[in-house]
Design a protein around this motif. Structure first.
Motif, PDB file in Angstrom:
ATOM      1  N   VAL A   2       0.852  -1.185   0.000  1.00 28.06           N
ATOM      2  CA  VAL A   2       0.000   0.000   0.000  1.00 28.06           C
ATOM      3  C   VAL A   2       0.891   1.239   0.000  1.00 28.06           C
ATOM      4  O   VAL A   2       1.777   1.369   0.843  1.00 28.06           O
ATOM      5  CB  VAL A   2      -0.912  -0.004   1.230  1.00 28.06           C
ATOM      6  CG1 VAL A   2      -1.706   1.282   1.300  1.00 28.06           C
ATOM      7  CG2 VAL A   2      -1.854  -1.205   1.187  1.00 28.06           C
ATOM      8  N   GLN A   3       0.655   2.138  -0.944  1.00 31.42           N
ATOM      9  CA  GLN A   3       1.564   3.265  -1.078  1.00 31.42           C
ATOM     10  C   GLN A   3       0.857   4.488  -1.657  1.00 31.42           C
ATOM     11  O   GLN A   3       0.001   4.363  -2.528  1.00 31.42           O
ATOM     12  CB  GLN A   3       2.737   2.867  -1.992  1.00 31.42           C
ATOM     13  CG  GLN A   3       3.928   3.785  -1.918  1.00 31.42           C
ATOM     14  CD  GLN A   3       5.111   3.225  -2.698  1.00 31.42           C
ATOM     15  OE1 GLN A   3       4.974   2.370  -3.568  1.00 31.42           O
ATOM     16  NE2 GLN A   3       6.301   3.719  -2.396  1.00 31.42           N
ATOM     17  N   LEU A   4       1.234   5.651  -1.148  1.00 26.87           N
ATOM     18  CA  LEU A   4       0.829   6.933  -1.710  1.00 26.87           C
ATOM     19  C   LEU A   4       2.092   7.738  -1.942  1.00 26.87           C
ATOM     20  O   LEU A   4       2.924   7.855  -1.045  1.00 26.87           O
ATOM     21  CB  LEU A   4      -0.085   7.702  -0.754  1.00 26.87           C
ATOM     22  CG  LEU A   4      -1.451   7.091  -0.439  1.00 26.87           C
ATOM     23  CD1 LEU A   4      -2.144   7.881   0.660  1.00 26.87           C
ATOM     24  CD2 LEU A   4      -2.326   7.039  -1.684  1.00 26.87           C
ATOM     25  N   ALA A  23      -0.183   9.687  -6.241  1.00 21.65           N
ATOM     26  CA  ALA A  23      -0.326   8.423  -6.951  1.00 21.65           C
ATOM     27  C   ALA A  23      -0.493   7.294  -5.949  1.00 21.65           C
ATOM     28  O   ALA A  23       0.344   7.121  -5.060  1.00 21.65           O
ATOM     29  CB  ALA A  23       0.882   8.176  -7.831  1.00 21.65           C
ATOM     30  N   ALA A  24      -1.568   6.525  -6.104  1.00 24.03           N
ATOM     31  CA  ALA A  24      -1.896   5.463  -5.160  1.00 24.03           C
ATOM     32  C   ALA A  24      -1.650   4.091  -5.769  1.00 24.03           C
ATOM     33  O   ALA A  24      -1.824   3.894  -6.986  1.00 24.03           O
ATOM     34  CB  ALA A  24      -3.359   5.581  -4.747  1.00 24.03           C
ATOM     35  N   CYS A  96      -0.793  13.555   1.273  1.00 25.68           N
ATOM     36  CA  CYS A  96      -2.027  12.909   0.873  1.00 25.68           C
ATOM     37  C   CYS A  96      -2.208  11.673   1.732  1.00 25.68           C
ATOM     38  O   CYS A  96      -1.236  11.068   2.203  1.00 25.68           O
ATOM     39  CB  CYS A  96      -2.085  12.589  -0.615  1.00 25.68           C
ATOM     40  SG  CYS A  96      -1.010  11.286  -1.188  1.00 25.68           S
ATOM     41  N   ALA A  97      -3.458  11.325   1.963  1.00 26.32           N
ATOM     42  CA  ALA A  97      -3.798  10.211   2.829  1.00 26.32           C
ATOM     43  C   ALA A  97      -5.038   9.521   2.276  1.00 26.32           C
ATOM     44  O   ALA A  97      -5.833  10.139   1.557  1.00 26.32           O
ATOM     45  CB  ALA A  97      -4.042  10.703   4.250  1.00 26.32           C
ATOM     46  N   ALA A  98      -5.194   8.256   2.623  1.00 24.97           N
ATOM     47  CA  ALA A  98      -6.311   7.468   2.122  1.00 24.97           C
ATOM     48  C   ALA A  98      -7.096   6.876   3.281  1.00 24.97           C
ATOM     49  O   ALA A  98      -6.512   6.473   4.294  1.00 24.97           O
ATOM     50  CB  ALA A  98      -5.814   6.355   1.206  1.00 24.97           C
ATOM     51  N   PRO A 114      -5.622   5.760   7.540  1.00 22.74           N
ATOM     52  CA  PRO A 114      -4.662   4.693   7.817  1.00 22.74           C
ATOM     53  C   PRO A 114      -3.475   4.641   6.858  1.00 22.74           C
ATOM     54  O   PRO A 114      -2.486   3.970   7.145  1.00 22.74           O
ATOM     55  CB  PRO A 114      -5.508   3.424   7.689  1.00 22.74           C
ATOM     56  CG  PRO A 114      -6.616   3.802   6.772  1.00 22.74           C
ATOM     57  CD  PRO A 114      -6.914   5.240   7.045  1.00 22.74           C
ATOM     58  N   VAL A 115      -3.572   5.337   5.731  1.00 21.23           N
ATOM     59  CA  VAL A 115      -2.504   5.301   4.734  1.00 21.23           C
ATOM     60  C   VAL A 115      -2.037   6.728   4.470  1.00 21.23           C
ATOM     61  O   VAL A 115      -2.863   7.618   4.222  1.00 21.23           O
ATOM     62  CB  VAL A 115      -2.979   4.664   3.408  1.00 21.23           C
ATOM     63  CG1 VAL A 115      -1.799   4.529   2.439  1.00 21.23           C
ATOM     64  CG2 VAL A 115      -3.629   3.309   3.647  1.00 21.23           C
TER      65      VAL A 115
END
Length: 126
Positions: A2-4, A23-24, A96-98, A114-115
């Motif tokens: 999992v990456q941003l 970019a996710a 940025c966060a997801a 959480p991301v």
């Protein structure tokens, strides 16, 4: 994984523009809300703008309404933050966060996101 990954920060004069990209990868992009949060030295973290990838709903902090625009390109799994009419008070590290949740507003709480990406510096000179 999992990456941003953020990009697009930099130094700009007041009144100028920048576009940030996030970019996710590693998760189902369409099921997540993506937020842009910022933190300046000595100040609390602020939720700047967020978008729900499930229905396209957006939210903006009052401090950026009318100047910033968030958008999402699902084909590229990328969220953008177009920042116009920048002010020195916009200077901060932008993250940025997801989140799998969407509350309708841009929470600044870490529990909600959480991301996280690594952050990108935006500096606006007067």
């Amino acid at each position: 994984e999992v990456q941003l990954v953020e990009s697009g920060g930099g130094l700009v004069q007041a009144g100028g523009s920048l576009r940030l990209s996030c970019a996710a990868s590693g998760f189902t992009f369409d099921d997540y809300a993506i937020g842009w949060l910022r933190q300046a030295p000595g100040k609390e973290r602020e939720g700047v703008s967020c978008i729900s990838n499930s229905d396209g709903s957006t939210s903006y902090a009052d401090s950026v309404k009318g100047r910033f625009t968030i958008s999402s390109d699902k084909a590229k799994n990328t969220v953008y933050l177009q920042m116009n009419s920048l002010k020195p008070e916009d200077t901060a590290v932008y993250y940025c966060a997801a989140s799998p949740f969407w509350s309708g507003f841009c929470s600044s709480g870490s529990y909600y996101w959480p991301v996280w990406g690594q952050g990108t510096q935006v500096t606006v000179s007067s």
